[in-house]
Design an enzyme around this catalytic site. Structure first.
Site, PDB file in Angstrom:
ATOM      1  N   LYS A  25     -35.050  -9.571   4.135  1.00 41.49           N
ATOM      2  CA  LYS A  25     -35.035 -10.752   3.275  1.00 41.49           C
ATOM      3  C   LYS A  25     -34.571 -11.985   4.035  1.00 41.49           C
ATOM      4  CE  LYS A  25     -34.541  -8.717  -1.318  1.00 41.49           C
ATOM      5  NZ  LYS A  25     -33.790  -8.733  -2.579  1.00 41.49           N
TER       6      LYS A  25
ATOM      7  N   LYS B 186     -47.529  -7.048  -4.469  1.00 40.30           N
ATOM      8  CA  LYS B 186     -47.947  -8.449  -4.579  1.00 40.30           C
ATOM      9  C   LYS B 186     -47.829  -8.945  -6.009  1.00 40.30           C
ATOM     10  CE  LYS B 186     -49.789  -8.819  -0.314  1.00 40.30           C
ATOM     11  NZ  LYS B 186     -50.370  -7.503  -0.033  1.00 40.30           N
TER      12      LYS B 186
ATOM     13  N   LYS C 192     -47.347  -0.946   0.286  1.00 35.72           N
ATOM     14  CA  LYS C 192     -46.930  -0.649  -1.078  1.00 35.72           C
ATOM     15  C   LYS C 192     -47.466  -1.692  -2.043  1.00 35.72           C
ATOM     16  CE  LYS C 192     -42.649  -0.003  -2.579  1.00 35.72           C
ATOM     17  NZ  LYS C 192     -41.182   0.122  -2.612  1.00 35.72           N
TER      18      LYS C 192
END
Ligand code: TRP
Length: 334
Positions: free
Chosen positions: A111, A195, A192
């Protein structure tokens, strides 16, 4: 009954991957465990969302959880910021966890690589998460694979606290669903499903049937034309098999034996997902027609949560040598 706790970040929507990978498991656990589920709006603050969005998303997420089958009367469902004990124990957790331990967290690395402003809260995020879990004498934490490191750190924090101050906090275990619950993007099946909901690779939990059918029809497969479960060599076809298997409670290998054509596999997968999601979408529309009801249910959940959380916080403060005032945590019940 084993006590189970899990948390989910408030976001604008939920997709099929969230549901099959985590939320469906949370729903099932309610039959055997005493479950506490928390919409972690304080965690969301680490990246400074727009205030109106944050508030709306907290309600939306709670509405989606209840539509998906979380029962607020049997379980405890609440928003993190409404139980002040979370932030308060988090400080004690920050004083228990090491700087080096936090620095090794892969979610922080990911992040912080993606954001310009890295808040201190983003760095101490796992201490707040440990507080969430440890306030409830939690035995089991059902999470996705991506949270494994945070739960292991939470165990280490609890053990360190207990070593310092005597037995205070219950040490939890994680519960990570098996592979197969890993739902991939329909357009980029090596990633994965993650979105935004309008992406052609993502199926939203409340998406309409036509759009679901269209996205499955356009799902990426491969050119060898053989239906077979082999995630490494055939990620797109294997993802379809995984989704159809998860939606119909079978194994992807077994489902694969029923098909020889990609077209039929796509149509049947779309139909199974439509059947799975239709009742959730309907229930969600009812919840969202009266959001004040969601606020009300969350408030009841917070009152239930606070009873347990305040007792744990008192114990932790007492054992750590902080001065206690009677009743300072019980006012909100009246
Ligand atoms: N960090 C979790 C996530 O990103 C959310 C979360 C916050 C959580 N507190 C928790 C999960 C406590 C399990 C238990 O998904």
């Amino acid at each position: 009954m084993a006590r189970t706790f899990s948390g989910i970040q408030p976001s604008g929507g939920m997709h099929l991957g969230n549901y099959l990978g985590a939320v469906r498991n949370w729903v099932a656990l309610q039959d055997k465990h005493q479950c506490i589920y928390c919409v972690v709006d304080l965690h969301a603050l680490t990246t400074a969302p727009n205030p109106a969005d944050l508030r709306a998303n907290t309600l939306t997420t709670a509405g989606l959880l209840m539509s998906a089958g979380i029962r607020p009367n049997d379980s405890t469902l609440f928003a993190q910021s409404t139980v002040g004990e979370h932030a308060e124990l988090a400080w004690m957790m920050e004083c228990t966890v090491g700087f080096g331990e936090l620095r090794r967290m892969t979610q922080f690395k990911d992040k912080s690589d993606r954001t310009e402003f890295i808040s201190a809260g983003l760095f101490t995020y796992p201490a707040l998460q440990a507080s969430d879990i440890l306030l409830y004498d939690t035995e089991l934490v059902p999470v996705g694979e991506d949270q494994r490191q945070h739960i292991e750190l939470c165990r280490d924090i609890a053990e360190r606290f207990n070593n310092r101050y005597g037995e205070t906090l219950a040490v939890p275990s994680h519960m990570i669903p098996k592979a197969g619950a890993r739902i991939m993007d329909l357009q980029n099946p090596q990633d994965k499903m993650s979105k935004s909901l309008d992406s052609p690779g993502t199926i939203g939990l409340t998406e309409d049937n036509t759009s679901i059918a269209r996205k499955f029809k356009r799902a990426v497969t491969d050119s060898d034309g053989e239906v077979r479960y082999d995630p490494a060599a055939k990620p797109g076809v294997s993802n379809l098999l995984g989704i159809l298997a998860a939606a119909t409670n079978r194994t992807p290998e077994a489902v694969g034996e029923d098909y020889s054509q990609y077209g039929a596999l796509k149509t049947d997968t779309a139909d199974a997902v439509i059947d799975l999601l239709a009742p959730i979408r309907q229930s969600y529309a009812e919840f969202m027609s009266d959001p004040t009801e969601i606020t009300h249910l969350l408030a009841i959940g917070a009152d239930k949560a606070r009873v347990v959380a305040s007792a744990t916080l008192q114990r932790a403060k007492d054992n750590a040598g902080l001065i206690l005032h009677n009743n300072s945590y019980n006012n909100s019940n009246g």
